[in-house]
Write an enzyme that holds these catalytic residues in place. Sequence first.
Site, mmCIF file in Angstrom:
data_model
loop_
_atom_site.group_PDB
_atom_site.id
_atom_site.type_symbol
_atom_site.label_atom_id
_atom_site.label_comp_id
_atom_site.label_asym_id
_atom_site.label_seq_id
_atom_site.Cartn_x
_atom_site.Cartn_y
_atom_site.Cartn_z
ATOM 1 N N ALA A 1 0.886 -1.344 -0.146
ATOM 2 C CA ALA A 1 -0.035 -0.020 -0.206
ATOM 3 C C ALA A 1 0.743 1.405 0.058
ATOM 4 O O ALA A 1 1.625 1.404 0.691
ATOM 5 C CB ALA A 1 -0.969 0.046 1.328
ATOM 6 N N ASP A 2 0.557 2.234 -0.982
ATOM 7 C CA ASP A 2 1.143 3.678 -0.937
ATOM 8 C C ASP A 2 0.357 4.583 -0.086
ATOM 9 O O ASP A 2 -0.776 3.865 0.595
ATOM 10 C CB ASP A 2 1.555 4.027 -2.254
ATOM 11 C CG ASP A 2 0.304 4.203 -3.123
ATOM 12 O OD1 ASP A 2 -1.059 4.313 -2.735
ATOM 13 O OD2 ASP A 2 0.429 4.127 -4.376
ATOM 14 N N SER A 3 0.403 5.810 0.082
ATOM 15 C CA SER A 3 -0.314 6.777 0.789
ATOM 16 C C SER A 3 -1.647 6.886 0.162
ATOM 17 O O SER A 3 -2.791 7.067 0.891
ATOM 18 C CB SER A 3 0.342 8.127 0.801
ATOM 19 O OG SER A 3 0.484 8.571 -0.545
ATOM 20 N N ASP B 1 -3.433 4.453 -1.436
ATOM 21 C CA ASP B 1 -4.033 3.222 -0.917
ATOM 22 C C ASP B 1 -4.589 3.282 0.846
ATOM 23 O O ASP B 1 -5.540 3.013 0.923
ATOM 24 C CB ASP B 1 -3.146 1.980 -0.894
ATOM 25 C CG ASP B 1 -3.092 1.756 -2.386
ATOM 26 O OD1 ASP B 1 -3.734 1.622 -3.330
ATOM 27 O OD2 ASP B 1 -1.802 1.211 -2.710
ATOM 28 N N THR B 2 -3.772 3.816 1.397
ATOM 29 C CA THR B 2 -3.975 3.978 2.799
ATOM 30 C C THR B 2 -5.249 4.953 2.878
ATOM 31 O O THR B 2 -6.103 4.635 3.778
ATOM 32 C CB THR B 2 -2.734 4.675 3.579
ATOM 33 O OG1 THR B 2 -1.513 3.684 3.417
ATOM 34 C CG2 THR B 2 -3.129 4.464 5.058
#
Length: 130
Positions: free
Chosen positions: A84-86, A88-89
């Site tokens: 997960a990247d930002s 996705d978060t």
Amino acid sequence: MKMFCIDEQQQPTRISFQKAALISSHGRTNLSFNLRRSIPTRLSVSCAAKQETVDKVSMIVKKQLSLKDDQKVVAETKFTDLGADSLDTVEIVMGLEEEFGIQMAEERAQKIATVEQAAELIEELMKETK
């Protein structure tokens, strides 16, 4: 059994064994060896959030990240470890808000890095709204 050896400063050091050990120098005048003792350890991880909440968060994380059903996602799982990247978060947080009917303040949501942290925050917010 007790043995003495000489360290680099020519100081004798006593070594004690609880069990008998067979040591052979095979004709060498200098003998070196490592003593390793395996100590069993028990690691226990506890989560303040209910298992039900953790399981629900895990399911939402899997859905948001399009993970396979057999992908292991537990309380300690970091979102970044799942790829997960930002963005996705942010989507995970939005999914959690929708599923649990809560609103997370941005500064609190930014601190979430694991399933456990998300579950604990959700339960905290749900208590506050009661």
